[in-house]
Design a protein around this motif. Structure first.
Motif, PDB file in Angstrom:
ATOM      1  N   SER A  65       0.894  -1.261   0.006  1.00 48.53           N
ATOM      2  CA  SER A  65      -0.050   0.018  -0.022  1.00 48.53           C
ATOM      3  C   SER A  65       0.839   1.249   0.066  1.00 48.53           C
ATOM      4  CB  SER A  65      -0.846   0.191   1.379  1.00 48.53           C
ATOM      5  OG  SER A  65      -0.040  -0.153   2.290  1.00 48.53           O
ATOM      6  N   ARG A  66       2.117   1.002  -0.010  1.00 51.57           N
ATOM      7  CA  ARG A  66       3.034   2.289   0.234  1.00 51.57           C
ATOM      8  C   ARG A  66       4.485   1.951  -0.130  1.00 51.57           C
ATOM      9  NH1 ARG A  66       4.579   3.941   6.108  1.00 51.57           N
ATOM     10  NH2 ARG A  66       6.267   5.410   5.874  1.00 51.57           N
ATOM     11  N   PHE A  67       4.947   3.170  -0.679  1.00 47.49           N
ATOM     12  CA  PHE A  67       6.551   2.973  -0.829  1.00 47.49           C
ATOM     13  C   PHE A  67       7.322   4.167  -0.490  1.00 47.49           C
ATOM     14  CE2 PHE A  67       5.884   5.188  -4.855  1.00 47.49           C
ATOM     15  CZ  PHE A  67       6.985   6.002  -5.105  1.00 47.49           C
ATOM     16  N   THR A  68       8.466   3.864  -0.155  1.00 43.48           N
ATOM     17  CA  THR A  68       9.387   5.070   0.179  1.00 43.48           C
ATOM     18  C   THR A  68      10.684   4.867  -0.776  1.00 43.48           C
ATOM     19  OG1 THR A  68      10.449   3.796   1.785  1.00 43.48           O
ATOM     20  CG2 THR A  68       8.577   5.043   2.734  1.00 43.48           C
ATOM     21  N   ALA A  69      11.161   6.107  -0.885  1.00 42.09           N
ATOM     22  CA  ALA A  69      12.478   6.035  -1.683  1.00 42.09           C
ATOM     23  C   ALA A  69      13.283   7.275  -1.307  1.00 42.09           C
ATOM     24  CB  ALA A  69      12.400   6.466  -3.219  1.00 42.09           C
ATOM     25  N   SER A  70      14.691   7.323  -1.413  1.00 36.17           N
ATOM     26  CA  SER A  70      15.636   8.174  -1.181  1.00 36.17           C
ATOM     27  C   SER A  70      15.394   9.269  -2.406  1.00 36.17           C
ATOM     28  CB  SER A  70      17.033   7.745  -0.944  1.00 36.17           C
ATOM     29  OG  SER A  70      16.998   6.878   0.270  1.00 36.17           O
TER      30      SER A  70
END
Length: 191
Positions: A65-70
């Motif tokens: 449901s979610r993603f993170t990235a630098s």
């Protein structure tokens, strides 16, 4: 007959605004820096957006449901930014970008102030990552979110038509948390 009276009453409300209670762009450092960046970007023929996503840093949660990235910044290479994208059950997406390990987390409690309850995260969304971008399509609502890596660009489309685009002009600027310089020669005493 009523129209002149209504215009007169409206004019008094307009004239009652206290302009000195509001900050102008010339009085705001954030606004000055943003306008300076925008004018440099418009005049330079070789302008490139200073923000891009490190594709190897993308982490999709177990429930997808979610993603993170630098996010890499050429303006502030020493500052680490993170992009956080959440897909909600109702077909909306929440996109946030903040400094990692900054002085304070911005906007963390905004949902508590603005929403009756936190939106439920989608359990049916699926992310598709390529070398250039990552996409998610909500099949119920026809809403698609596309995050382009370089330059950073976030587009929300409904039925194939882009409705909201972040950093389309490539002049987005994330303001790092600035520390106020210490007052020199002044002693403060709090009683």
């Amino acid at each position: 007959m009523w129209l002149p009276l209504a215009l007169l009453l409206l004019a008094t409300d307009v004239l009652a605004v206290k302009r000195h209670d509001f900050k102008t762009c010339d009085q705001s450092g954030f606004c000055k820096r943003g306008r300076s960046l925008a004018s440099r970007a418009k005049t330079a023929s070789t302008w490139k957006s200073p923000y891009s996503i490190d594709a190897s840093s993308i982490a999709i949660t177990a429930k997808k449901s979610r993603f993170t990235a630098s996010v890499i910044s050429s303006i502030y290479p020493e500052i680490k930014f993170e992009l956080d994208v959440r897909a909600h059950e109702d077909g909306t997406f929440r996109v946030r970008m903040d400094e990692v390990d900054g002085l304070r987390k911005r906007y963390d409690e905004t949902a508590k102030w603005a929403l009756i309850q936190e939106p439920l995260l989608s359990e049916t969304i699926s992310w598709k990552q390529t070398k250039k971008d990552i996409k998610a399509l909500n099949s119920k609502t026809g809403v698609e979110l596309r995050v382009q890596f370089a330059p950073l660009r976030v587009a929300l489309a409904r039925n194939g038509k882009e409705e909201v685009v972040l950093n389309d002009s490539r002049i987005y600027q994330a303001q790092k948390n600035l520390q106020r310089p210490p007052l020199s020669g002044m002693a403060l005493s709090l009683k």
